[in-house]
Design a protein around this motif. Structure first.
Motif, PDB file in Angstrom:
ATOM      1  N   GLN A   1       9.224   6.024   7.254  1.00  0.00           N
ATOM      2  CA  GLN A   1      10.513   5.878   6.508  1.00  0.00           C
ATOM      3  C   GLN A   1      10.625   6.643   5.167  1.00  0.00           C
ATOM      4  N   GLU A   2       9.684   6.605   4.288  1.00  0.00           N
ATOM      5  CA  GLU A   2       9.690   6.732   3.092  1.00  0.00           C
ATOM      6  C   GLU A   2       8.631   7.687   2.485  1.00  0.00           C
ATOM      7  N   ARG A   3       7.981   8.095   3.660  1.00  0.00           N
ATOM      8  CA  ARG A   3       6.765   9.240   3.318  1.00  0.00           C
ATOM      9  C   ARG A   3       5.907   8.925   2.073  1.00  0.00           C
ATOM     10  N   ALA A   4       5.673   7.632   1.970  1.00  0.00           N
ATOM     11  CA  ALA A   4       5.106   7.204   0.810  1.00  0.00           C
ATOM     12  C   ALA A   4       4.405   5.725   0.998  1.00  0.00           C
ATOM     13  N   PHE A   5       3.361   5.443   0.269  1.00  0.00           N
ATOM     14  CA  PHE A   5       2.533   4.153   0.515  1.00  0.00           C
ATOM     15  C   PHE A   5       1.855   3.866  -0.834  1.00  0.00           C
ATOM     16  N   GLU A   6       1.396   2.465  -0.896  1.00  0.00           N
ATOM     17  CA  GLU A   6       0.466   2.120  -1.991  1.00  0.00           C
ATOM     18  C   GLU A   6      -0.724   1.635  -1.513  1.00  0.00           C
ATOM     19  N   PRO A   7      -1.992   2.312  -2.088  1.00  0.00           N
ATOM     20  CA  PRO A   7      -3.237   1.711  -1.730  1.00  0.00           C
ATOM     21  C   PRO A   7      -3.208   0.230  -2.204  1.00  0.00           C
TER      22      PRO A   7
ATOM     23  N   SER B   1      -3.166  -1.813  -5.521  1.00  0.00           N
ATOM     24  CA  SER B   1      -2.327  -0.814  -6.403  1.00  0.00           C
ATOM     25  C   SER B   1      -0.814  -1.075  -6.280  1.00  0.00           C
ATOM     26  N   VAL B   2       0.036  -0.913  -7.597  1.00  0.00           N
ATOM     27  CA  VAL B   2       1.468  -0.636  -7.725  1.00  0.00           C
ATOM     28  C   VAL B   2       1.862   0.762  -7.896  1.00  0.00           C
ATOM     29  N   ARG B   3       1.236   1.482  -7.685  1.00  0.00           N
ATOM     30  CA  ARG B   3       1.576   3.047  -7.779  1.00  0.00           C
ATOM     31  C   ARG B   3       2.080   3.501  -6.515  1.00  0.00           C
ATOM     32  N   THR B   4       2.917   4.109  -6.245  1.00  0.00           N
ATOM     33  CA  THR B   4       3.321   4.487  -4.967  1.00  0.00           C
ATOM     34  C   THR B   4       3.006   5.918  -4.702  1.00  0.00           C
ATOM     35  N   ARG B   5       2.099   6.465  -3.780  1.00  0.00           N
ATOM     36  CA  ARG B   5       1.955   7.996  -3.588  1.00  0.00           C
ATOM     37  C   ARG B   5       2.699   8.692  -2.586  1.00  0.00           C
TER      38      ARG B   5
ATOM     39  N   LEU C   1      -6.520   2.473   6.323  1.00  0.00           N
ATOM     40  CA  LEU C   1      -5.304   3.466   6.699  1.00  0.00           C
ATOM     41  C   LEU C   1      -4.744   3.668   5.024  1.00  0.00           C
ATOM     42  N   PHE C   2      -4.653   2.865   4.214  1.00  0.00           N
ATOM     43  CA  PHE C   2      -4.018   3.339   2.918  1.00  0.00           C
ATOM     44  C   PHE C   2      -5.034   3.333   1.634  1.00  0.00           C
TER      45      PHE C   2
ATOM     46  N   PHE D   1      -4.518   7.997   5.304  1.00  0.00           N
ATOM     47  CA  PHE D   1      -3.044   8.839   5.144  1.00  0.00           C
ATOM     48  C   PHE D   1      -3.331   9.804   3.942  1.00  0.00           C
ATOM     49  N   GLU D   2      -4.102   9.274   3.010  1.00  0.00           N
ATOM     50  CA  GLU D   2      -4.329  10.057   1.935  1.00  0.00           C
ATOM     51  C   GLU D   2      -5.063  11.522   2.412  1.00  0.00           C
TER      52      GLU D   2
END
Length: 464
Positions: A260-266, A269-273, A212-213, A231-232
């Motif tokens: 809720q946030e329209r963002a995720f992290e793979p 990873s600590v980087r939010t996309r 998914l992520f 998702f990406e």
């Protein structure tokens, strides 16, 4: 069929030499001595590639490039010039030229440029053709049925297409949940962006989060490269979460956060996309009941259930069976090169009187089998599976004697097996549990009845 190259050059001698050389490469050549003449040819002739000089009196090669992009956006353009410079090359490429070749040049170099440009042209044409086929396949008039129950479904799809709302599709296995999801996507403003589907029940819990992520290199053993998740891949498009009722609760929490946030992290990873995805979810379970049982998060249910659509089983829209049967017949006629004209009254009666535990998917497979075995211009009752015509109990529960007891018991057993395997989406261990038998016993019965189980895109196993 050879490609057509439109050659534009105001130097007549060079144009003649190039025409001969390009024709020897196997292409058809149209010649124009000015930009204005080239535009007239573009309007009247089929052209696959434009090869133009850059500096010409009147309409220059750069002007011709701009005009051709307005009229034929997908047409590849290669620019020639004797004034070769990095600046000229950068400018024409920025303005949409496929490539740039400086005079004088070798014919081998020109051949390579033309070949690459035409490969791109072919790929773009194929992509456009496939896109139109997909859009056509999921037009509303391909959602077959005029029954009151199905008209409500069509009305719901029409209402929700233009919105951004999440959609929850409920219905038994085989009722066409993915078809409805695709119809929503291809009739929405997101139609030019990806439709990505994932079957939540078909992927182990340990892999589902990565599917998914996505994940980054080194996130876990075997993660040797960065990999985008669904998702990406679905960014700006639609993500179809099939059988979401089987999603583990640990993953449900992560889905809720994305909504809720329209963002995720793979994974790793600590980087939010950030991501812009419309969710269409589907389940053959009663998710309200699953919430009460503690198997599904209540907050996620309400996030998904913004616009619910319930698909009726085929037994509740019997009047649609003839239309669906003719729709499938037309498709299989085309695929198999046959000219079967329709169905006998007895065949239609048999199909209308059957319960269809596998719903539309089972009907489709039944018609496919009938088209294969049919030797006449019309599908008869004998071309259909035998269990469709088995004797049925009368209204007071008394069977119509005489009957073939062994055959009737075999029919009932086969129907139950097909229904269980459809409900379990082809996972035999789950189907065996539904039937209260072990997997080995189920396997022997599948072999005895010749039931064929094949996986298709989206994880839907057609049975016959």
């Amino acid at each position: 069929m050879s490609h057509t190259v439109l050659l534009v050059d105001d130097e007549a001698r060079l144009a003649d030499v190039l025409t001969v050389a390009i024709e020897r490469l196997g292409y058809r050549v149209l010649s124009a001595d000015s930009g204005e003449a080239a535009l007239r040819l573009l309007e009247s002739e089929p052209v696959d590639l434009l090869l133009t000089d850059l500096r010409m009196p009147g309409l220059s090669g750069r002007d011709l490039l701009r005009e051709s992009k307005k009229r034929r956006p997908g047409l590849p353009v290669v620019v020639m010039t004797a004034y070769s410079s990095v600046k000229d090359a950068v400018e024409v490429i920025k303005e949409g030229a496929f490539d740039y070749i400086g005079k004088p040049f070798e014919i081998d170099d020109l051949e390579t440029v033309l070949k690459n440009a035409l490969l791109l042209s072919n790929a773009l044409a194929d992509n456009e053709r496939l896109r139109k086929e997909l859009v056509g396949r999921y037009r509303f008039d391909n959602l077959v049925g005029a029954s009151p129950a199905f008209r409500k479904v069509i009305e719901s799809i029409t209402e929700v297409c233009e919105s951004r709302a999440n959609v929850l599709i409920s219905g038994e296995s085989g009722t066409g949940k993915e078809m409805v999801a695709r119809a929503i996507h291809y009739n929405s403003p997101r139609r030019d962006h990806p439709f990505v589907a994932i079957n939540c029940a078909a992927i182990p819990e340990t892999l589902l989060e990565s599917e998914l992520f996505g994940h980054v290199k080194g996130a876990f053993t075997g993660a040797v490269v960065n990999r985008p998740g669904r998702f990406e891949q679905a960014d700006r498009g639609t993500l179809f979460l099939d059988e979401i009722g089987d999603m583990p609760t640990s993953i449900q929490a992560k889905i809720l956060r994305v909504l809720q946030e329209r963002a995720f992290e793979p994974v790793g990873s600590v980087r939010t996309r950030a991501v812009d995805v419309r969710i269409v979810a589907a389940s053959n379970k009663d998710l309200r009941q699953e919430v009460q049982l503690g198997n599904f998060r209540e907050d996620l249910f309400y996030r998904l259930n913004v616009f619910p659509i319930t698909l009726p089983p085929l037994r509740e829209r019997v009047e649609d069976i003839p239309s669906l049967a003719h729709f499938f017949l037309e498709g299989f006629n085309s695929d198999m090169g046959k000219r079967i004209e329709g169905f006998s009254p007895a065949a239609l009666a048999a199909m209308s009187g059957y319960g269809w535990p596998g719903n539309i998917r089972e009907l489709q497979n039944c018609i496919e089998r009938a088209v294969i075995v049919c030797k006449s211009e019309q599908i008869g009752e004998g071309d259909l599976p035998r269990y469709l015509s088995a004797p049925r109990p009368v209204a007071n529960g008394t069977p119509a004697f005489p009957i073939d007891l062994d055959g009737e018991l075999a029919r009932i057993e086969q129907e139950l097996i097909i229904a269980a395997v459809n409900r379990a989406e082809g996972i035999q261990v789950n189907a065996a549990a539904l039937l209260g038998i072990n997997e080995r016993s189920l396997w022997h019965r599948i072999k005895k009845f010749g039931i064929q189980i094949t996986k298709r895109a989206g994880g839907e196993p057609p049975l016959r």
